[in-house]
Design a protein around this motif. Sequence first.
Motif, PDB file in Angstrom:
ATOM      1  N   GLN A  32     -64.562 -57.572 -57.216  1.00 50.85           N
ATOM      2  CA  GLN A  32     -64.134 -58.300 -58.411  1.00 50.85           C
ATOM      3  C   GLN A  32     -64.625 -57.596 -59.680  1.00 50.85           C
ATOM      4  O   GLN A  32     -63.863 -57.425 -60.638  1.00 50.85           O
ATOM      5  N   GLN A  33     -65.891 -57.214 -59.690  1.00 50.61           N
ATOM      6  CA  GLN A  33     -66.448 -56.544 -60.864  1.00 50.61           C
ATOM      7  C   GLN A  33     -65.691 -55.253 -61.155  1.00 50.61           C
ATOM      8  O   GLN A  33     -65.329 -54.979 -62.303  1.00 50.61           O
ATOM      9  N   ASP A  34     -65.419 -54.472 -60.127  1.00 51.07           N
ATOM     10  CA  ASP A  34     -64.681 -53.212 -60.306  1.00 51.07           C
ATOM     11  C   ASP A  34     -63.278 -53.460 -60.846  1.00 51.07           C
ATOM     12  O   ASP A  34     -62.826 -52.749 -61.749  1.00 51.07           O
ATOM     13  N   ALA A  35     -62.594 -54.454 -60.288  1.00 48.17           N
ATOM     14  CA  ALA A  35     -61.229 -54.758 -60.750  1.00 48.17           C
ATOM     15  C   ALA A  35     -61.252 -55.186 -62.214  1.00 48.17           C
ATOM     16  O   ALA A  35     -60.425 -54.738 -63.021  1.00 48.17           O
ATOM     17  N   TRP A  36     -62.186 -56.049 -62.569  1.00 49.17           N
ATOM     18  CA  TRP A  36     -62.296 -56.510 -63.956  1.00 49.17           C
ATOM     19  C   TRP A  36     -62.496 -55.313 -64.891  1.00 49.17           C
ATOM     20  O   TRP A  36     -61.845 -55.221 -65.936  1.00 49.17           O
ATOM     21  N   ASN A  37     -63.378 -54.427 -64.508  1.00 46.95           N
ATOM     22  CA  ASN A  37     -63.702 -53.296 -65.368  1.00 46.95           C
ATOM     23  C   ASN A  37     -62.580 -52.267 -65.449  1.00 46.95           C
ATOM     24  O   ASN A  37     -62.609 -51.402 -66.328  1.00 46.95           O
ATOM     25  N   GLY A  39     -59.579 -53.519 -65.902  1.00 43.98           N
ATOM     26  CA  GLY A  39     -58.586 -54.303 -66.630  1.00 43.98           C
ATOM     27  C   GLY A  39     -57.590 -54.968 -65.706  1.00 43.98           C
ATOM     28  O   GLY A  39     -56.511 -55.373 -66.138  1.00 43.98           O
ATOM     29  N   ASP A  40     -57.935 -55.137 -64.447  1.00 46.82           N
ATOM     30  CA  ASP A  40     -57.032 -55.650 -63.412  1.00 46.82           C
ATOM     31  C   ASP A  40     -57.401 -57.091 -63.046  1.00 46.82           C
ATOM     32  O   ASP A  40     -58.125 -57.331 -62.090  1.00 46.82           O
ATOM     33  N   ILE A  41     -56.890 -58.041 -63.836  1.00 53.61           N
ATOM     34  CA  ILE A  41     -57.209 -59.444 -63.576  1.00 53.61           C
ATOM     35  C   ILE A  41     -56.639 -59.896 -62.232  1.00 53.61           C
ATOM     36  O   ILE A  41     -57.290 -60.647 -61.498  1.00 53.61           O
ATOM     37  N   GLY A  43     -56.277 -58.115 -59.569  1.00 52.67           N
ATOM     38  CA  GLY A  43     -57.205 -57.585 -58.563  1.00 52.67           C
ATOM     39  C   GLY A  43     -58.480 -58.406 -58.508  1.00 52.67           C
ATOM     40  O   GLY A  43     -59.003 -58.686 -57.424  1.00 52.67           O
ATOM     41  N   PHE A  44     -58.988 -58.802 -59.657  1.00 55.37           N
ATOM     42  CA  PHE A  44     -60.168 -59.670 -59.735  1.00 55.37           C
ATOM     43  C   PHE A  44     -59.914 -60.978 -58.989  1.00 55.37           C
ATOM     44  O   PHE A  44     -60.775 -61.482 -58.272  1.00 55.37           O
ATOM     45  N   MET A  45     -58.716 -61.509 -59.137  1.00 52.94           N
ATOM     46  CA  MET A  45     -58.361 -62.794 -58.528  1.00 52.94           C
ATOM     47  C   MET A  45     -58.248 -62.733 -57.012  1.00 52.94           C
ATOM     48  O   MET A  45     -58.222 -63.771 -56.358  1.00 52.94           O
ATOM     49  N   GLN A  46     -58.210 -61.546 -56.423  1.00 55.60           N
ATOM     50  CA  GLN A  46     -58.098 -61.447 -54.967  1.00 55.60           C
ATOM     51  C   GLN A  46     -59.340 -61.991 -54.262  1.00 55.60           C
ATOM     52  O   GLN A  46     -59.292 -62.297 -53.072  1.00 55.60           O
ATOM     53  N   GLY A  47     -60.426 -62.152 -54.987  1.00 51.90           N
ATOM     54  CA  GLY A  47     -61.626 -62.737 -54.415  1.00 51.90           C
ATOM     55  C   GLY A  47     -61.550 -64.247 -54.277  1.00 51.90           C
ATOM     56  O   GLY A  47     -62.386 -64.865 -53.627  1.00 51.90           O
ATOM     57  N   TYR A  48     -60.540 -64.836 -54.908  1.00 47.01           N
ATOM     58  CA  TYR A  48     -60.362 -66.284 -54.872  1.00 47.01           C
ATOM     59  C   TYR A  48     -59.383 -66.693 -53.773  1.00 47.01           C
ATOM     60  O   TYR A  48     -58.480 -65.945 -53.416  1.00 47.01           O
ATOM     61  N   TRP A  49     -59.557 -67.906 -53.291  1.00 46.42           N
ATOM     62  CA  TRP A  49     -58.654 -68.519 -52.318  1.00 46.42           C
ATOM     63  C   TRP A  49     -57.311 -68.736 -53.000  1.00 46.42           C
ATOM     64  O   TRP A  49     -57.227 -69.417 -54.029  1.00 46.42           O
ATOM     65  N   LYS A  50     -56.265 -68.191 -52.455  1.00 44.73           N
ATOM     66  CA  LYS A  50     -54.934 -68.328 -53.045  1.00 44.73           C
ATOM     67  C   LYS A  50     -54.343 -69.654 -52.577  1.00 44.73           C
ATOM     68  O   LYS A  50     -53.549 -69.703 -51.631  1.00 44.73           O
ATOM     69  N   SER A  51     -54.758 -70.716 -53.255  1.00 43.09           N
ATOM     70  CA  SER A  51     -54.389 -72.071 -52.872  1.00 43.09           C
ATOM     71  C   SER A  51     -54.361 -72.963 -54.100  1.00 43.09           C
ATOM     72  O   SER A  51     -55.103 -72.729 -55.065  1.00 43.09           O
ATOM     73  N   ASP A  52     -53.551 -74.002 -54.035  1.00 45.83           N
ATOM     74  CA  ASP A  52     -53.544 -75.009 -55.095  1.00 45.83           C
ATOM     75  C   ASP A  52     -54.832 -75.824 -55.098  1.00 45.83           C
ATOM     76  O   ASP A  52     -55.116 -76.539 -56.056  1.00 45.83           O
ATOM     77  N   SER A  53     -55.628 -75.704 -54.049  1.00 43.62           N
ATOM     78  CA  SER A  53     -56.883 -76.443 -53.949  1.00 43.62           C
ATOM     79  C   SER A  53     -58.078 -75.677 -54.516  1.00 43.62           C
ATOM     80  O   SER A  53     -59.175 -76.234 -54.589  1.00 43.62           O
ATOM     81  N   TYR A  73     -57.430 -67.083 -66.992  1.00 44.95           N
ATOM     82  CA  TYR A  73     -58.075 -65.791 -67.259  1.00 44.95           C
ATOM     83  C   TYR A  73     -57.214 -64.933 -68.177  1.00 44.95           C
ATOM     84  O   TYR A  73     -57.721 -64.306 -69.113  1.00 44.95           O
ATOM     85  N   LYS A  74     -55.911 -64.889 -67.934  1.00 44.25           N
ATOM     86  CA  LYS A  74     -55.028 -64.061 -68.764  1.00 44.25           C
ATOM     87  C   LYS A  74     -54.988 -64.546 -70.205  1.00 44.25           C
ATOM     88  O   LYS A  74     -54.927 -63.734 -71.131  1.00 44.25           O
ATOM     89  N   LYS A  75     -55.034 -65.854 -70.384  1.00 40.67           N
ATOM     90  CA  LYS A  75     -55.032 -66.407 -71.741  1.00 40.67           C
ATOM     91  C   LYS A  75     -56.352 -66.097 -72.455  1.00 40.67           C
ATOM     92  O   LYS A  75     -56.369 -65.726 -73.624  1.00 40.67           O
ATOM     93  N   GLY A  76     -57.469 -66.250 -71.743  1.00 43.49           N
ATOM     94  CA  GLY A  76     -58.777 -66.011 -72.349  1.00 43.49           C
ATOM     95  C   GLY A  76     -59.116 -64.546 -72.547  1.00 43.49           C
ATOM     96  O   GLY A  76     -59.937 -64.210 -73.409  1.00 43.49           O
TER      97      GLY A  76
END
Length: 139
Positions: A32-37, A39-41, A43-53, A73-76
């Motif tokens: 996640q840290q590498d993806a963020w750095n 500029g790949d939001i 890619g950063f999000m791949q660490g999260y559960w891809k779910s509405d929950s 994240y994209k807005k902020g």
Amino acid sequence: MKKILFSCILVLYTCFLFAQDREAVMKVLATQQDAWNRGDIEGFMQGYWKSDSLMFVGKTAPVYGWQTTLDHYKKGYPDRAAMGQLTFDIIQVRILDPANAFVMGGWKLKREKDEPGGYFTLWFRKINGEWKIVCDHTS
């Protein structure tokens, strides 16, 4: 004697598995840290559960869902300058059981004009053999 030996082997095996799980959780955070750095939001999000929950708790109120969190994240952080360079300071990783982990740490962004930061607590769950963040509380 056999019971003691068996118990010792079981404890060692469990410690070995938990150590592997801890490494896997830490790898998610490093990725996640590498993806963020980069500029790949997304890619950063791949660490999260891809779910509405998925639950993200920030400064305002809880937000639910992977897509909603991505949009947040994209807005902020609309561009690389806003994203800055992210560093994590991991304070604690606790493997609670074979399917759940708790992480506490600090975050810091180094940007041209400021260096915001704060703390986070993460609940990881092993889903389909992969560790994913299912709840993120970041301040």
